[in-house]
Design a protein around this motif. Structure first.
Motif, PDB file in Angstrom:
ATOM      1  N   ILE A   1      10.532 -43.343  73.232  1.00 41.01           N
ATOM      2  CA  ILE A   1      10.150 -42.790  71.936  1.00 41.01           C
ATOM      3  C   ILE A   1       9.241 -41.600  72.185  1.00 41.01           C
ATOM      4  CG2 ILE A   1       9.040 -43.226  69.709  1.00 41.01           C
ATOM      5  CD1 ILE A   1       9.536 -46.217  70.178  1.00 41.01           C
ATOM      6  N   THR A   2       9.610 -40.436  71.680  1.00 44.46           N
ATOM      7  CA  THR A   2       8.732 -39.267  71.790  1.00 44.46           C
ATOM      8  C   THR A   2       7.996 -39.111  70.470  1.00 44.46           C
ATOM      9  OG1 THR A   2      10.433 -37.703  71.052  1.00 44.46           O
ATOM     10  CG2 THR A   2      10.314 -38.164  73.412  1.00 44.46           C
ATOM     11  N   GLY A   3       6.676 -39.232  70.540  1.00 46.96           N
ATOM     12  CA  GLY A   3       5.857 -39.225  69.334  1.00 46.96           C
ATOM     13  C   GLY A   3       5.530 -40.646  68.930  1.00 46.96           C
TER      14      GLY A   3
ATOM     15  N   LEU B   1      11.875 -38.634  81.768  1.00 45.22           N
ATOM     16  CA  LEU B   1      13.296 -38.620  82.107  1.00 45.22           C
ATOM     17  C   LEU B   1      13.521 -38.974  83.572  1.00 45.22           C
ATOM     18  CD1 LEU B   1      14.542 -35.430  80.207  1.00 45.22           C
ATOM     19  CD2 LEU B   1      14.749 -37.813  79.487  1.00 45.22           C
ATOM     20  N   ALA B   2      12.673 -38.453  84.441  1.00 53.68           N
ATOM     21  CA  ALA B   2      12.848 -38.676  85.869  1.00 53.68           C
ATOM     22  C   ALA B   2      12.452 -40.086  86.290  1.00 53.68           C
ATOM     23  CB  ALA B   2      12.026 -37.651  86.650  1.00 53.68           C
ATOM     24  N   ASP B   3      11.368 -40.605  85.740  1.00 52.39           N
ATOM     25  CA  ASP B   3      10.835 -41.889  86.187  1.00 52.39           C
ATOM     26  C   ASP B   3      11.407 -43.068  85.402  1.00 52.39           C
ATOM     27  OD1 ASP B   3       8.767 -43.463  87.750  1.00 52.39           O
ATOM     28  OD2 ASP B   3       8.149 -43.926  85.693  1.00 52.39           O
ATOM     29  N   PHE B   4      11.477 -42.936  84.081  1.00 52.58           N
ATOM     30  CA  PHE B   4      11.904 -44.055  83.224  1.00 52.58           C
ATOM     31  C   PHE B   4      13.415 -44.108  83.062  1.00 52.58           C
ATOM     32  CE2 PHE B   4      12.223 -45.991  78.855  1.00 52.58           C
ATOM     33  CZ  PHE B   4      11.767 -47.257  79.214  1.00 52.58           C
ATOM     34  N   ARG B   5      14.074 -42.962  83.168  1.00 57.14           N
ATOM     35  CA  ARG B   5      15.539 -42.838  83.035  1.00 57.14           C
ATOM     36  C   ARG B   5      16.059 -43.518  81.770  1.00 57.14           C
ATOM     37  NH1 ARG B   5      18.018 -44.830  88.534  1.00 57.14           N
ATOM     38  NH2 ARG B   5      16.423 -46.446  88.229  1.00 57.14           N
ATOM     39  N   PRO B   6      15.671 -43.021  80.622  1.00 57.40           N
ATOM     40  CA  PRO B   6      16.054 -43.680  79.362  1.00 57.40           C
ATOM     41  C   PRO B   6      17.542 -43.568  79.052  1.00 57.40           C
ATOM     42  CG  PRO B   6      14.985 -41.581  78.921  1.00 57.40           C
ATOM     43  CD  PRO B   6      14.846 -41.825  80.395  1.00 57.40           C
ATOM     44  N   ASP B   7      18.087 -44.648  78.507  1.00 60.50           N
ATOM     45  CA  ASP B   7      19.451 -44.633  77.978  1.00 60.50           C
ATOM     46  C   ASP B   7      19.482 -44.043  76.571  1.00 60.50           C
ATOM     47  OD1 ASP B   7      20.737 -46.342  80.147  1.00 60.50           O
ATOM     48  OD2 ASP B   7      19.108 -47.642  79.454  1.00 60.50           O
ATOM     49  N   LEU B   8      18.348 -44.139  75.880  1.00 60.65           N
ATOM     50  CA  LEU B   8      18.208 -43.654  74.511  1.00 60.65           C
ATOM     51  C   LEU B   8      16.860 -42.972  74.382  1.00 60.65           C
ATOM     52  CD1 LEU B   8      18.740 -43.548  71.396  1.00 60.65           C
ATOM     53  CD2 LEU B   8      17.869 -45.908  71.295  1.00 60.65           C
ATOM     54  N   VAL B   9      16.861 -41.761  73.814  1.00 57.34           N
ATOM     55  CA  VAL B   9      15.622 -41.054  73.493  1.00 57.34           C
ATOM     56  C   VAL B   9      15.524 -40.915  71.984  1.00 57.34           C
ATOM     57  CG1 VAL B   9      14.335 -38.890  73.658  1.00 57.34           C
ATOM     58  CG2 VAL B   9      15.553 -39.770  75.660  1.00 57.34           C
ATOM     59  N   ILE B  10      14.403 -41.345  71.425  1.00 54.33           N
ATOM     60  CA  ILE B  10      14.150 -41.226  69.994  1.00 54.33           C
ATOM     61  C   ILE B  10      13.125 -40.123  69.787  1.00 54.33           C
ATOM     62  CG2 ILE B  10      13.233 -42.369  67.941  1.00 54.33           C
ATOM     63  CD1 ILE B  10      14.289 -45.009  69.049  1.00 54.33           C
ATOM     64  N   VAL B  11      13.488 -39.123  68.995  1.00 54.18           N
ATOM     65  CA  VAL B  11      12.605 -37.980  68.742  1.00 54.18           C
ATOM     66  C   VAL B  11      11.878 -38.221  67.427  1.00 54.18           C
ATOM     67  CG1 VAL B  11      12.467 -35.487  68.419  1.00 54.18           C
ATOM     68  CG2 VAL B  11      14.150 -36.460  70.007  1.00 54.18           C
ATOM     69  N   ALA B  12      10.600 -38.590  67.525  1.00 55.81           N
ATOM     70  CA  ALA B  12       9.813 -38.945  66.346  1.00 55.81           C
ATOM     71  C   ALA B  12       8.510 -38.152  66.278  1.00 55.81           C
ATOM     72  CB  ALA B  12       9.511 -40.451  66.350  1.00 55.81           C
ATOM     73  N   VAL B  13       8.476 -37.018  66.941  1.00 57.45           N
ATOM     74  CA  VAL B  13       7.311 -36.136  66.843  1.00 57.45           C
ATOM     75  C   VAL B  13       7.299 -35.475  65.468  1.00 57.45           C
ATOM     76  CG1 VAL B  13       7.186 -35.701  69.322  1.00 57.45           C
ATOM     77  CG2 VAL B  13       8.643 -34.262  67.885  1.00 57.45           C
ATOM     78  N   THR B  14       6.209 -34.779  65.142  1.00 54.07           N
ATOM     79  CA  THR B  14       6.170 -34.064  63.875  1.00 54.07           C
ATOM     80  C   THR B  14       7.322 -33.066  63.816  1.00 54.07           C
ATOM     81  OG1 THR B  14       4.632 -32.456  64.844  1.00 54.07           O
ATOM     82  CG2 THR B  14       3.688 -34.288  63.607  1.00 54.07           C
ATOM     83  N   ASP B  15       7.830 -32.829  62.595  1.00 56.12           N
ATOM     84  CA  ASP B  15       9.066 -32.055  62.463  1.00 56.12           C
ATOM     85  C   ASP B  15       8.956 -30.653  63.042  1.00 56.12           C
ATOM     86  OD1 ASP B  15       7.446 -31.055  60.417  1.00 56.12           O
ATOM     87  OD2 ASP B  15       8.570 -32.082  58.837  1.00 56.12           O
ATOM     88  N   SER B  16       7.781 -30.066  63.029  1.00 54.58           N
ATOM     89  CA  SER B  16       7.622 -28.726  63.582  1.00 54.58           C
ATOM     90  C   SER B  16       7.759 -28.691  65.100  1.00 54.58           C
ATOM     91  CB  SER B  16       6.258 -28.151  63.182  1.00 54.58           C
ATOM     92  OG  SER B  16       5.209 -29.017  63.587  1.00 54.58           O
ATOM     93  N   ALA B  17       7.714 -29.867  65.746  1.00 58.44           N
ATOM     94  CA  ALA B  17       7.825 -29.941  67.209  1.00 58.44           C
ATOM     95  C   ALA B  17       9.178 -30.458  67.675  1.00 58.44           C
ATOM     96  CB  ALA B  17       6.711 -30.825  67.772  1.00 58.44           C
ATOM     97  N   HIS B  18      10.123 -30.676  66.761  1.00 64.88           N
ATOM     98  CA  HIS B  18      11.422 -31.220  67.143  1.00 64.88           C
ATOM     99  C   HIS B  18      12.130 -30.355  68.180  1.00 64.88           C
ATOM    100  CE1 HIS B  18      12.079 -33.929  63.347  1.00 64.88           C
ATOM    101  NE2 HIS B  18      11.035 -34.260  64.066  1.00 64.88           N
ATOM    102  N   ALA B  19      12.182 -29.050  67.921  1.00 68.08           N
ATOM    103  CA  ALA B  19      12.926 -28.160  68.816  1.00 68.08           C
ATOM    104  C   ALA B  19      12.342 -28.179  70.223  1.00 68.08           C
ATOM    105  CB  ALA B  19      12.931 -26.738  68.262  1.00 68.08           C
ATOM    106  N   GLU B  20      11.021 -28.264  70.323  1.00 65.76           N
ATOM    107  CA  GLU B  20      10.375 -28.309  71.635  1.00 65.76           C
ATOM    108  C   GLU B  20      10.850 -29.523  72.435  1.00 65.76           C
ATOM    109  OE1 GLU B  20       5.892 -29.126  73.464  1.00 65.76           O
ATOM    110  OE2 GLU B  20       6.126 -28.525  71.366  1.00 65.76           O
ATOM    111  N   ILE B  21      10.915 -30.681  71.787  1.00 70.46           N
ATOM    112  CA  ILE B  21      11.346 -31.900  72.473  1.00 70.46           C
ATOM    113  C   ILE B  21      12.847 -31.841  72.766  1.00 70.46           C
ATOM    114  CG2 ILE B  21      11.584 -34.395  72.289  1.00 70.46           C
ATOM    115  CD1 ILE B  21       8.724 -33.466  72.754  1.00 70.46           C
TER     116      ILE B  21
END
Length: 364
Positions: free
Chosen positions: A11-13, A63-83
């Motif tokens: 989960i990002t954010g 990404l390198a250490d945890f190697r996620p199968d699913l990434v959830i982008v839940a940061v503030t909307d203004s930071a979506h593109a960055e993630i």
């Protein structure tokens, strides 16, 4: 995956939205709705805010250490593109909060960064409402044609301490619902947009807080009003359809009133002496366990994503995929660019004091 039956979810954010996703995931860990999936959870945020799951200071490290199968982008909307662009080359599934980006972001760069993903879904959670499903099925099952529609989608985010791109993050729900419910594969075509700007949030003195727009959808006129300064939460979609026999069919859906996930729908026609109800849904009286309050619809979306990631099972409700999300973001950008604005309204002419939020559901 580190184990055959386990999924790694990043989960990002970990603010309001990220915590809702975390709660949904925890209720699905081992549940039948998610095909018994075992989950390993971790999160990325600018700062560590919790100790119960692993924390990563950067997306690259995660990404390198945890190697996620699913990434959830839940940061503030203004930071979506960055993630999203930081996921360049990622080959797993991405579930992102709406909207996809802001109008200032490079959509081509986002699409390119996600070119190798195994799947993508935008969190258009109202597709998972029982009211939405019933209305969509009724419209198609009875070959109805849309004649006219109106949507109101507003809430109170005055003095919100979270950064925001503005009301495009709110109007996206009604625009998607109208297109999702209406028959055919038509797009919303704006014909006029009015807006109001204000200092309602910490994002600046003239952020677009409300829009009123006219548009067409498959030839039918539609109107939409959406606001982040609406004082009370209002989420309604009203439609008039033409039946094959020439009669008019009316539908009214109300969402998240008086509480989250409390939705209702009535479909009817006028008959001599009164009205005949044709379809009705009401979830206001549904008993919801404490751990599922406010996340019933979100949990359904997350369950669909987990089942798809683990075993390739088609979702019960079609995902808003990457190309669809990009088209929708182009529409939001066009609306913001075209808006003839009044304002800015000054809620805080003497300066802002951001108080600790006591009612997070007001902002949701």
């Amino acid at each position: 995956m580190t184990e055959p039956d386990q999924l790694n979810v990043l989960i990002t954010g970990m603010g309001y939205a990220g915590t809702r996703f975390l709660n949904a995931l925890r209720t699905l860990d081992g549940a039948d709705e998610a095909a018994g999936t075992g989950l390993r959870l971790a999160y990325h945020a600018r700062h560590r805010t919790r100790e119960d799951i692993p924390y990563y200071a950067s997306v690259k490290e995660a990404l390198a250490d945890f190697r996620p199968d699913l990434v959830i982008v839940a940061v503030t909307d203004s930071a979506h593109a960055e993630i999203l662009t930081a996921l360049d080359g990622y080959e797993g599934f991405v579930l992102a909060e709406k909207p996809l980006t802001s109008r200032h972001d490079d959509l081509h760069a986002v699409r390119h960064a996600l070119r190798r993903t195994s799947g993508f879904a935008l969190d258009l959670v109202e597709r998972y409402s029982d009211a939405t499903t019933a209305l969509r099925d009724y419209v198609r099952g009875h070959q109805l044609r849309l004649v006219r529609a109106h949507a109101t989608w507003g809430k109170d985010r005055i003095n919100d301490h979270r950064p925001t791109v503005g009301v495009t993050s709110e109007v996206i729900h009604s625009l998607d619902l109208l297109r999702w419910i209406a028959p055919g594969d038509h797009t919303v075509e704006p014909t006029g947009v009015l807006g109001v700007t204000s200092d309602f949030s910490i994002s600046g003195p003239d952020v677009l807080d409300s829009v009123a727009m006219t548009a067409t959808l498959g030839g039918a006129p539609v109107t939409v009003y959406s606001s982040f300064t609406n004082i009370t939460r209002q989420r309604t979609v009203d439609c008039t359809f033409l039946a094959p026999d020439g009669g008019l069919i009316y539908a009214s859906a109300v969402y998240d009133t008086p509480a989250w996930d409390a939705d209702r729908l009535r479909v009817w026609r006028r008959v001599p002496g009164g009205e005949e109800t044709l379809c009705e849904v009401d979830t206001r009286g549904d008993e919801v366990p404490a751990e599922l309050r406010t996340i019933v619809k979100l949990r359904r979306l997350v369950a669909d994503v987990l089942c798809f990631v683990r075993g390739g099972r088609d979702p019960r409700v079609a995902f808003a995929g990457l190309e669809e999300s990009v088209r929708l973001q182009h529409l939001l950008n066009d609306i913001e660019d075209a808006a003839r604005t009044t304002g800015p309204a000054r809620y805080f002419p003497g300066g802002r004091t951001v108080a600790a939020e006591a009612d997070w559901e007001r902002l949701g």
